[in-house]
Each structure stands twice: as structure tokens, then as C-alpha cells.
Scaffold this active site. Structure first.
Site, short mmCIF file in Angstrom:
data_model
loop_
_atom_site.label_atom_id
_atom_site.label_comp_id
_atom_site.label_asym_id
_atom_site.label_seq_id
_atom_site.Cartn_x
_atom_site.Cartn_y
_atom_site.Cartn_z
N ARG A 268 15.20 -63.93 -95.90
CA ARG A 268 15.00 -62.48 -96.08
C ARG A 268 13.64 -62.02 -95.54
O ARG A 268 13.51 -60.89 -95.07
CB ARG A 268 15.14 -62.12 -97.55
CG ARG A 268 16.59 -62.15 -97.97
CD ARG A 268 16.79 -61.65 -99.37
NE ARG A 268 18.20 -61.36 -99.59
CZ ARG A 268 18.78 -61.42 -100.78
NH1 ARG A 268 18.08 -61.72 -101.85
NH2 ARG A 268 20.06 -61.14 -100.89
N LYS B 145 38.14 -62.88 -107.64
CA LYS B 145 39.06 -61.97 -108.32
C LYS B 145 39.56 -60.82 -107.46
O LYS B 145 38.82 -60.24 -106.68
CB LYS B 145 38.36 -61.37 -109.53
CG LYS B 145 38.01 -62.37 -110.60
CD LYS B 145 37.31 -61.62 -111.71
CE LYS B 145 36.89 -62.51 -112.84
NZ LYS B 145 35.93 -61.78 -113.69
N GLY C 173 27.73 -62.89 -100.34
CA GLY C 173 26.79 -63.97 -100.62
C GLY C 173 27.39 -65.36 -100.52
O GLY C 173 26.84 -66.24 -99.85
N GLY D 89 26.37 -56.98 -101.78
CA GLY D 89 26.91 -55.78 -102.41
C GLY D 89 26.90 -54.58 -101.48
O GLY D 89 27.86 -53.81 -101.43
P1 ADP Z 1 31.42 -63.48 -101.88
O1 ADP Z 1 30.11 -63.76 -102.59
O2 ADP Z 1 31.47 -64.09 -100.51
O3 ADP Z 1 31.77 -62.02 -101.90
P2 ADP Z 1 32.96 -64.02 -104.26
O4 ADP Z 1 31.71 -63.91 -105.07
O5 ADP Z 1 33.98 -62.98 -104.40
O6 ADP Z 1 32.59 -64.24 -102.71
O7 ADP Z 1 33.71 -65.40 -104.63
C1 ADP Z 1 33.10 -66.63 -104.49
C2 ADP Z 1 33.60 -67.58 -105.54
O8 ADP Z 1 35.02 -67.67 -105.59
C3 ADP Z 1 33.10 -68.98 -105.30
O9 ADP Z 1 32.18 -69.33 -106.30
C4 ADP Z 1 34.36 -69.85 -105.34
O10 ADP Z 1 34.17 -71.04 -106.04
C5 ADP Z 1 35.33 -68.94 -106.06
N1 ADP Z 1 36.73 -69.31 -105.76
C6 ADP Z 1 37.31 -69.42 -104.56
N2 ADP Z 1 38.57 -69.83 -104.67
C7 ADP Z 1 38.83 -70.02 -105.98
C8 ADP Z 1 39.96 -70.46 -106.73
N3 ADP Z 1 41.08 -70.79 -106.12
N4 ADP Z 1 39.84 -70.52 -108.06
C9 ADP Z 1 38.68 -70.17 -108.67
N5 ADP Z 1 37.58 -69.76 -108.02
C10 ADP Z 1 37.65 -69.68 -106.69
MG MG Z 2 29.65 -63.86 -104.69
#
Ligand code: ADP
Ligand code: MG
Length: 395
Positions: free
Chosen positions: A38, A200, A354, A377
Site C-alpha cells: 500500500r 456467502k 482481498g 470493499g
Molecule cells: P474476497 O475477499 O476475494 O472478496 P470473500 O471474502 O468473499 O472473498 O471470500 C473468501 C473466503 O471464502 C475465503 O476465506 C475462503 O476460504 C472462503 N471459501 C471459499 N470457498 C468456500 C467453501 N466452499 N466453503 C467455505 N468457505 C469457502
Molecule cells: Mg474477503
């Protein structure tokens, strides 16, 4: 960006310039910055201002202090030390954020000098976007530059309020983030393949909805795929699922059909008997998910189908890992998708979020992507079509 001035639109010689940066970097047990990404991201803007002969007053938050004054664990001291090395010049860390003492520090600056204000969140008025605090900050400077894309979705005094009182400009990082993301969304090269994963559906529903308006293909993996599979009447065992969101997932599936978007869901998954790297695992079809197992990654057949779709793309936006990539046992799907994105040299490839960025770094593929967004975000809110207060304030 046409209606926003950038730092190329002015020469800041002799001017006191308040620059909001995102120096919310991790600090290790040794008290040193452990990842300076950063800080490096803000260097082009800082160097342009120094080159102009400006007096550069940097401001940032770090972590979540209480807002009741100085707290050592959230001090920008480690940031100042690392920045000093990166810029190869002395940096004054001002313990006062506003008021006569801060003003004295600024008045003592010469052209090309850099002052870093302490953690702006040591004052609770920052997050409240208190106009009086914003005015006091503005009193330190002749111009304001926002280069903190990562906090652009927050309306705080140093990210938005202060722009009311000073001529305001976007820094290079801010400009590049906004231009790249909006460019892809407004006029994507087609086919445009969007890849969504993560945990989710409820976190990402607005992103799914927005991308269904833009993409030619929407690939779904990660924990969220199970709510979609439920909507198709499949059993998903003990996988992450959000029963309350099944209806929304069904509506999104219908929306994809109506708009002619090809919606890709897993055909097989890596099922595990526990949420652990050493769990017993089995590759199963989504039609035969055992009742007592959970899907923690997309399966190999799915990964190949996704890789084929990604290879056809002329632009790719990816947010959210395909599985629990933090555990080696469940990283293969995310890795295969990352490799497919990296291998598509004909496409513009943008990674946001992230954990997705962490995954791409884990596989050492970051330098093969067109653009890696620094704002988790903020980039999601932009993709969702929401106005970012930190950007709006510059208009
Ligand atoms: P980003 O930060 O890229 O936006 P998210 O925060 O939405 O991504 O999601 C990341 C998390 O989702 C990771 O910690 C990963 O372990 C979890 N994840 C991915 N696939 C699954 C799964 N099948 N079941 C539970 N958790 C999952
Ligand atoms: Mg995340």
C-alpha cells in the site's frame, strides 16, 4: 473521470498539499511494516508532488483505534520509518492532527518536504465526517489530493468532508482504479467473463445482480455455489448454505436465463468430512453429495470447464476464491482458475477483493494479471454501481 481533476491538471510548486493515502499496512511483531504494497502504491503520487516542489502533508488511518487519542499499537510510526526508506528522505511524523501545533509543523516545511500526520482515526471526528474537523484539516493546506481508493467507499472527514474546503484532485492510484474498473464495466471487451466465489451469496448478491447486467458468462464457485445448487433442487450435504437466500439465488438464475447470460455452476466438488486440511476428502458429482460431507472446493472437472470458458474471454473480472484456498487440500480449484486467467494474454483481466488478491499472490501469478485492485470493499461497491463518497467529493 472526465469531471474530476487529477494531479496532472495542476502544478503544486510551493503549495501545501494534504494527501489522503491508504497506509493501513500490516506491522509485524518486530514493529516493522510486513507488507508495504500500500505504501508503494502511493509513491507515484507522492513523488509527483515532491517533484513539483509541493509541501506534502500525508494522512491515513491504520486499524481501528478507539478514537480517544494516541494509542501506540495503531501509531503510524512504523509506516513513517518504512516510507522514509522508500522515498529516501526524512519524514516528520506529526503527533498532532490539527490545531496550532500541527500548523506550526506545517509552517516549518520547505518545498519538497514530507510530513505524515499520525493516525487520523485517533480523533473520533474523522469517522463521523465532522465538518469542523474537516475544516481544521483543510486549514493546514492549500489543496487536497485523495489517493486512498481503498477507503473511497467511506464518507469520513479526510476522505470526503475536507474536499468541501479545498481545491481537490484525484491522485494517480485513485485515477487508475476508478478508470480501470469503470472502463471494464461500461465497455467490456466481449466475451466478458465474470468469476464470483468467496463465502456467502448474501455478501455478494448485489455484485451478482450487477454483473448479470454486464457479463456474457457468469462463473460461480466458492461457498456461494451451494445456495445456487440448492435452488436447483440439489442436496449439498453440510456445505456452507444460506437457506434464506435460495429464493434470491433462483431469481438470479432466472435473470441469467432471461438475459442470455451463461451461468456456470460446479458439476463436481471436493467434499470433506470436516473443515480441516487433513479431512477425509472425496471428489463427488453435485448430484451425489453425501449428506454428512461439505464441499470445500470445486472439483477437477468443474475447474476444466471454467478454465475453458475463461480461455475464450476478452475481459475477465474475478472476485472471490473458488474454494478454501488457505488450506492446501482445497486450493486446486482456485489455482486452476487463477492459472487460466493468467494464461489468457488476449484478455483484460481484473482481480478485486482481498482474498482473491491474496490467492493470486499465493500462486505467484499477480504480475500476469492486467490489474489488481487495491481496494476490496471500494472496488465491490463500484462494481455494484454504487457511488463512492471519496470519488464523489472530488467532483
Ligand atoms: P474476497 O475477499 O476475494 O472478496 P470473500 O471474502 O468473499 O472473498 O471470500 C473468501 C473466503 O471464502 C475465503 O476465506 C475462503 O476460504 C472462503 N471459501 C471459499 N470457498 C468456500 C467453501 N466452499 N466453503 C467455505 N468457505 C469457502
Ligand atoms: Mg474477503
Amino acid at each position: 473521470m472526465a469531471d474530476i481533476k487529477t494531479i496532472d491538471d495542476a502544478n503544486f510548486a510551493g503549495k501545501r498539499v494534504l494527501v489522503r493515502v491508504d497506509f493501513n499496512a500490516p506491522v509485524g511483531d518486530d514493529g516493522a511494516v510486513s507488507d508495504d504494497t500500500r505504501l508503494r502504491a502511493a509513491l507515484p503520487t507522492i513523488n509527483k508532488l515532491i517533484g513539483d516542489g509541493a509541501r506534502v502533508i500525508l494522512t491515513s488511518h491504520r486499524g481501528r483505534p478507539a478514537g480517544t487519542g494516541y494509542e501506540e499499537p495503531f501509531s503510524l510510526g512504523p509506516i513513517a520509518r518504512r516510507l522514509q526508506e522508500l522515498l529516501d528522505r526524512d519524514i516528520v511524523l506529526s503527533s498532532e492532527l490539527v490545531g496550532p501545533v500541527a500548523r506550526e509543523t506545517v509552517d516549518a516545511m520547505e518545498n519538497g518536504d514530507v510530513v505524515l500526520l499520525e493516525n487520523i482515526r485517533f480523533d473520533a471526528r474523522e469517522k463521523k465526517n465532522d465538518p469542523e474537523f474537516a475544516r481544521e484539516l483543510a486549514d493546514l493546506a492549500d489543496a487536497y489530493v485523495n489517493d486512498a481508493f481503498g477507503t473511497a467507499h467511506r464518507a469520513h472527514a479526510s476522505t470526503a468532508g475536507v474536499a468541501e474546503f479545498l481545491p481537490s484532485y484525484a491522485g494517480y492510484l485513485m485515477e487508475r482504479e476508478v478508470a480501470t474498473l469503470t472502463g471494464m464495466l461500461d465497455e467490456p471487451k466481449r466475451p466478458f467473463v465474470a468469476i464470483l466465489g468467496g463465502s456467502k451469496v448474501s455478501d455478494k448478491i448485489k455484485v451478482i445482480d450487477a454483473l448479470l447486467d454486464k457479463a456474457d458468462t457468469l462463473i460461480i464457485g466458492g461457498g456461494m455455489c451451494f445456495t445456487f445448487l440448492l435452488a436447483q433442487g440439489k442436496s449439498v450435504g453440510t456445505s456452507l448454505k444460506e437457506e434464506d437466500w435460495v429464493e434470491r439465488a433462483a431469481a438470479m438464475t432466472e435473470k441469467a436465463r432471461e438475459r442470455g447470460v451463461s451461468l456456470l455452476l460446479p458439476v463436481d466438488v471436493v467434499a470433506a468430512d470436516a473443515f480441516a486440511n487433513d479431512a477425509r476428502t472425496e471428489i463427488v458429482s453435485v448430484d451425489d453429495m453425501p449428506a454428512d460431507m461439505m464441499g470445500l472446493d470445486i472439483g477437477p472437472e468443474t475447474a476444466e470447464l471454467y478454465a475453458e470458458a475463461i480461455a475464450m474471454a476478452k475481459s475477465v473480472f474475478w472476485n472471490g476464491p473458488m474454494g478454501v484456498f488457505e488450506m492446501p487440500a482445497f486450493e486446486a480449484g482456485t489455482k486452476r482458475v487463477a492459472e487460466a486467467v493468467a494464461a489468457n494474454e488476449a484478455a483484460d483481466t481484473i482481480i478485486g477483493g482481498g482474498d482473491s488478491v491474496a490467492a493470486v499472490n499465493q500462486f505467484d501469478l499477480a504480475d500476469q494479471m492486467t490489474f489488481i485492485s487495491t481496494g476490496g470493499g471500494a472496488s465491490m461497491e463500484l462494481v455494484q454501481g454504487e457511488a463512492l463518497p471519496g470519488v464523489e467529493a472530488l467532483r
